[in-house]
Design a protein around this motif. Structure first.
Motif, PDB file in Angstrom:
ATOM      1  N   UNK A 463       0.828  -1.201   0.000  1.00 40.35           N
ATOM      2  CA  UNK A 463       0.000   0.000   0.000  1.00 40.35           C
ATOM      3  C   UNK A 463       0.866   1.255   0.000  1.00 40.35           C
ATOM      4  N   UNK A 464       1.908   1.257   0.810  1.00 35.82           N
ATOM      5  CA  UNK A 464       2.827   2.410   0.842  1.00 35.82           C
ATOM      6  C   UNK A 464       3.577   2.543  -0.477  1.00 35.82           C
ATOM      7  N   UNK A 465       3.962   1.417  -1.070  1.00 37.89           N
ATOM      8  CA  UNK A 465       4.646   1.480  -2.350  1.00 37.89           C
ATOM      9  C   UNK A 465       3.763   2.061  -3.436  1.00 37.89           C
ATOM     10  N   UNK A 466       2.492   1.665  -3.466  1.00 29.24           N
ATOM     11  CA  UNK A 466       1.558   2.209  -4.452  1.00 29.24           C
ATOM     12  C   UNK A 466       1.334   3.700  -4.217  1.00 29.24           C
ATOM     13  N   UNK A 467       1.223   4.084  -2.952  1.00 23.95           N
ATOM     14  CA  UNK A 467       1.014   5.496  -2.625  1.00 23.95           C
ATOM     15  C   UNK A 467       2.221   6.321  -3.059  1.00 23.95           C
ATOM     16  N   UNK A 468       3.420   5.837  -2.770  1.00 27.54           N
ATOM     17  CA  UNK A 468       4.634   6.569  -3.145  1.00 27.54           C
ATOM     18  C   UNK A 468       4.749   6.689  -4.659  1.00 27.54           C
ATOM     19  N   UNK A 469       4.453   5.608  -5.376  1.00 29.90           N
ATOM     20  CA  UNK A 469       4.533   5.649  -6.841  1.00 29.90           C
ATOM     21  C   UNK A 469       3.521   6.628  -7.412  1.00 29.90           C
ATOM     22  N   UNK A 470       2.323   6.680  -6.807  1.00 31.96           N
ATOM     23  CA  UNK A 470       1.291   7.578  -7.309  1.00 31.96           C
ATOM     24  C   UNK A 470       1.595   9.038  -7.042  1.00 31.96           C
ATOM     25  N   UNK A 471       2.206   9.330  -5.889  1.00 34.29           N
ATOM     26  CA  UNK A 471       2.549  10.718  -5.560  1.00 34.29           C
ATOM     27  C   UNK A 471       3.728  11.184  -6.407  1.00 34.29           C
ATOM     28  N   UNK A 472       4.730  10.333  -6.536  1.00 36.87           N
ATOM     29  CA  UNK A 472       5.823  10.610  -7.458  1.00 36.87           C
ATOM     30  C   UNK A 472       6.877  11.582  -6.990  1.00 36.87           C
ATOM     31  N   UNK A 473       6.912  11.908  -5.698  1.00 36.17           N
ATOM     32  CA  UNK A 473       7.995  12.770  -5.222  1.00 36.17           C
ATOM     33  C   UNK A 473       8.389  12.353  -3.813  1.00 36.17           C
ATOM     34  N   UNK A 474       9.193  13.176  -3.133  1.00 37.63           N
ATOM     35  CA  UNK A 474       9.795  12.816  -1.864  1.00 37.63           C
ATOM     36  C   UNK A 474       8.846  12.917  -0.672  1.00 37.63           C
ATOM     37  N   UNK A 475       7.656  13.449  -0.864  1.00 40.75           N
ATOM     38  CA  UNK A 475       6.806  13.724   0.299  1.00 40.75           C
ATOM     39  C   UNK A 475       6.458  12.450   1.075  1.00 40.75           C
ATOM     40  N   UNK A 476       6.248  11.355   0.380  1.00 39.45           N
ATOM     41  CA  UNK A 476       5.905  10.117   1.069  1.00 39.45           C
ATOM     42  C   UNK A 476       7.075   9.640   1.917  1.00 39.45           C
ATOM     43  N   UNK A 477       8.289   9.657   1.355  1.00 41.79           N
ATOM     44  CA  UNK A 477       9.464   9.233   2.111  1.00 41.79           C
ATOM     45  C   UNK A 477       9.764  10.177   3.263  1.00 41.79           C
ATOM     46  N   UNK A 478       9.466  11.466   3.084  1.00 41.59           N
ATOM     47  CA  UNK A 478       9.760  12.446   4.122  1.00 41.59           C
ATOM     48  C   UNK A 478       8.765  12.402   5.280  1.00 41.59           C
ATOM     49  N   UNK A 479       7.573  11.843   5.056  1.00 45.74           N
ATOM     50  CA  UNK A 479       6.551  11.778   6.114  1.00 45.74           C
ATOM     51  C   UNK A 479       6.059  10.343   6.255  1.00 45.74           C
ATOM     52  N   UNK A 480       6.907   9.429   6.738  1.00 42.36           N
ATOM     53  CA  UNK A 480       6.507   8.017   6.781  1.00 42.36           C
ATOM     54  C   UNK A 480       5.303   7.742   7.679  1.00 42.36           C
ATOM     55  N   UNK A 481       5.236   8.405   8.833  1.00 41.82           N
ATOM     56  CA  UNK A 481       4.114   8.144   9.739  1.00 41.82           C
ATOM     57  C   UNK A 481       2.803   8.625   9.124  1.00 41.82           C
ATOM     58  N   UNK A 482       2.819   9.822   8.545  1.00 44.36           N
ATOM     59  CA  UNK A 482       1.602  10.337   7.914  1.00 44.36           C
ATOM     60  C   UNK A 482       1.210   9.494   6.708  1.00 44.36           C
TER      61      UNK A 482
END
Length: 649
Positions: A463-482
């Motif tokens: 689920x996190x991998x799909x979310x990160x791929x869909x967002x396409x930038x660093x925000x997912x990696x920078x806010x792991x808890x959120x």
């Protein structure tokens, strides 16, 4: 694959990792062949289970891999009781042995339920292979053929053998097939560059072993004939054509394609095969023999997860010839059934050269009624050249003609969004050689002799991998808890995650935390999870409208329960009906994937479906009816003879 001109050093092309000023690669993980790790030029060995774990993490580089995936890859069906502890030990060993990541952070990161390895582009040879191939394509398109040749050669120099041999069969099959296709593409493009530059002998040296390795790629034979002709070896060029013609006839039962026939004609006429100029060298796509009946939509470029299910579908499609294979993929709305079926279909194109067809049956489209089998058969027959008066009026006659049309053909048929087994049954081929993939929100229990895959929501790492791929930038990696909170609020449902990622991608000023805050508004969550033609409430409403009256009432009353998992007695109390009446109603909801079941007698509703059911209850039940249902539920829960009637999420 020897080529006589100068070999380029990998250091000429490797992206800068580690020391970003010198361009030297500090760590290089090599998976294109037996696993190797080179730290500062010194090889390090990783064998056994730690080596397999490292290979698995590199297979999913920079993405989270769940502990369940790791255990499945390391032990398959012989999982020891100490598996979880063993995985922790292997991770500890890898952390001790591997240098830090480029930014100085940990190389192997942990997360509740999973791990990932952090790898820069220049540190992993499989990533570097694809990047060099991309650079070569761009350089080739710009007309810089000599530089393109160096890039393609550098890419080929990375290849030492079959990738990911440390992993069991099926675990890395898709990635291995993709990398092998990249390798073939690089070989063909290098041959094009050599031909464009008039370096015919080098092209012959490259192409001869390639045509021996894959004798059915017509594009390779066209290039080899051109290279032999250009080198003045006309008799060998004609002999190469005859060999290719015999192989295609003997193996596939087909004649050479137009490009191959044109190559022979030009050699016979004493013409030199045309060579593109430096500015117009055409990239050669990865070649599959084209089907006359190819109607599949495009593949999903960011497909993530479903490793086991995908492997099962691909394995079914690659079984020996002789038996019709039918696989049904079912699950709740938005769980990714069509995405999985199409992704598997694209991996199997080479196995079904006579046609690849998707037929949308509109079982749950909401915009039209489900397609009648007779109408679907008319469309399918037209796709295969049966038109006009040749299409019978009678359903049984159409089905018989369809079976006859597919006899002795190898066709891949995707029947998407089926409403029922009765809708699907007339569309099935009659004998072996074909593969049928069916998707449906319903459990098609009326189809005999089929393989069924029921999709669940994603585990958190996917689920996190799909979310990160869909967002396409660093925000997912920078806010792991959120980010973890967002995918939880999406119920780990793929379509909801894609919608949430799309909203964040379109709003660059938003943080992941802001999106999580918006989704926490429980009764506004469904309103937040919609975008253009993707609307969760509308998807759920279609399934609801197709229920009978008793099932509709039970579904909406479940939205009033203060929990998401209840037993039959609690469901009966909500609806005010006897238990023996409530149970078959709950089973009908289960068959439509509006409920899930972990153990007999207990039913769980997905949290987004629970929210939708509550909204429908407030729309269709009067306040008095809602209060009465809640009161019945509360009275049952308070009875001293009832220990538990409900379980929270």
């Amino acid at each position: 694959m020897p080529v006589s001109h100068r070999k380029s050093s990998m250091r000429d092309f490797a992206p800068r990792a580690g020391d970003r000023t010198t361009g030297e690669v500090r760590v290089l993980f090599r998976v294109l062949g037996p696993l190797e790790v080179r730290a500062d030029g010194s090889p390090a060995e990783f064998a056994g289970k730690p080596g397999a774990l490292l290979a698995l993490l590199l297979l999913h580089a920079n993405a989270w891999v769940s502990v369940d995936q790791i255990i499945d890859a390391l032990w398959r069906d012989a999982v020891p009781a100490s598996a979880n502890g063993n995985v922790k030990t292997y991770v500890w060993q890898l952390r001790r042995a591997l240098p830090p990541a480029v930014d100085g952070g940990p190389r192997v990161e942990g997360h509740p339920g999973g791990y990932r390895i952090r790898v820069d582009l220049g540190e992993l040879d499989s990533m570097l292979l694809e990047d060099l191939a991309r650079q070569g394509r761009v350089t080739m398109g710009e007309g810089h053929c000599d530089r393109a040749a160096e890039l393609f050669e550098a890419a080929l120099a990375l290849w030492r053998g079959r990738p990911y041999t440390e992993l069991p069969d099926g675990t890395a099959g898709i990635a291995t097939a993709r990398l092998e296709e990249v390798r073939w593409e690089v070989c063909e493009r290098l041959a094009d560059v050599l031909l464009a530059r008039g370096r015919y002998l080098e092209a012959v040296t490259l192409l001869q072993p390639l045509t021996a390795d894959d004798q059915l790629r017509e594009g390779l034979w066209v290039r080899l004939i051109g290279a032999l002709s250009g080198a003045g070896r006309r008799a060998e060029a004609l002999a190469a054509y005859q060999r290719a013609r015999r192989l295609l006839h003997d193996e596939l039962g087909v004649d050479p394609g137009p490009e191959l026939r044109e190559a022979q004609r030009q050699v016979l006429a004493g013409e030199r095969l045309p060579v593109a100029t430096l500015a117009t060298v055409a990239p050669a796509p990865v070649e599959r023999r084209p089907s006359r009946h190819s109607y599949l939509p495009r593949d999903i470029p960011d497909f993530i997860g479903r490793t086991r299910e995908l492997a099962a579908l691909v394995a079914a499609g690659r079984q020996p010839d002789g038996a019709l294979r039918v696989a049904v993929v079912d699950g709740m709305p938005g769980v990714g059934k069509t995405t999985l079926a199409l992704h598997a279909a694209h991996r199997l194109l080479d196995r079904y050269p006579d046609g690849q067809v998707l037929c949308d049956l509109h079982g749950h489209s909401g915009q039209s009624e489900p397609v009648e089998p007779a109408a679907a058969l008319a469309v399918l027959l037209r796709a295969f050249g049966v038109t006009g008066a040749a299409v019978p009026a009678d359903l049984d006659e159409r089905a018989a003609l369809w079976r006859a049309t597919l006899a002795e053909r190898r066709v891949l048929l995707v029947l998407d969004d089926a409403a029922s087994a009765a809708q699907v049954r007339p569309l099935l081929p009659g004998d072996g050689g074909c593969l049928v993939l069916v998707t449906s929100r319903s459990r098609l229990a009326g189809l005999d002799g089929v393989d069924t895959l029921t999709l669940d929501v994603f585990p958190e790492p996917d689920a996190l991998g799909l979310f990160a791929a869909g967002v396409g930038d660093r925000r997912v990696a920078d806010e792991p808890a959120a980010s973890a909170e967002v995918v939880r609020l999406c119920g780990h449902l793929p379509v909801a995650i894609r919608i949430a990622a799309g909203r964040l991608r379109q709003r660059r000023a938003w943080t992941v935390g802001l999106l999580a805050d918006r989704l926490r508004e429980e009764y506004g969550r469904l309103a937040e999870l919609q975008a253009e033609d993707r609307n969760l409430s509308a998807m759920f409403a279609i399934s609801y409208r197709q229920l009978d009256g008793a099932a509709q009432r039970m579904f909406r009353l479940l939205g009033l329960a203060p929990c998401q998992e209840i037993d039959v007695a609690a469901a009966a109390a909500l609806a005010g009906v006897p238990v023996d009446e409530a149970e078959p109603t709950m089973e009908r909801l289960l068959d439509q994937h509006l409920l899930m079941q972990r153990r007999q007698g207990w039913y769980r509703i997905h949290d987004l479906l629970h929210e939708h059911a509550r909204q429908v209850a407030f729309e269709e039940e009067t306040p008095a009816q809602r209060q009465a249902a809640a009161a019945r539920f509360t009275r049952l829960a308070r009875r001293p003879t009832v220990s538990t009637v409900a379980r929270t999420a």
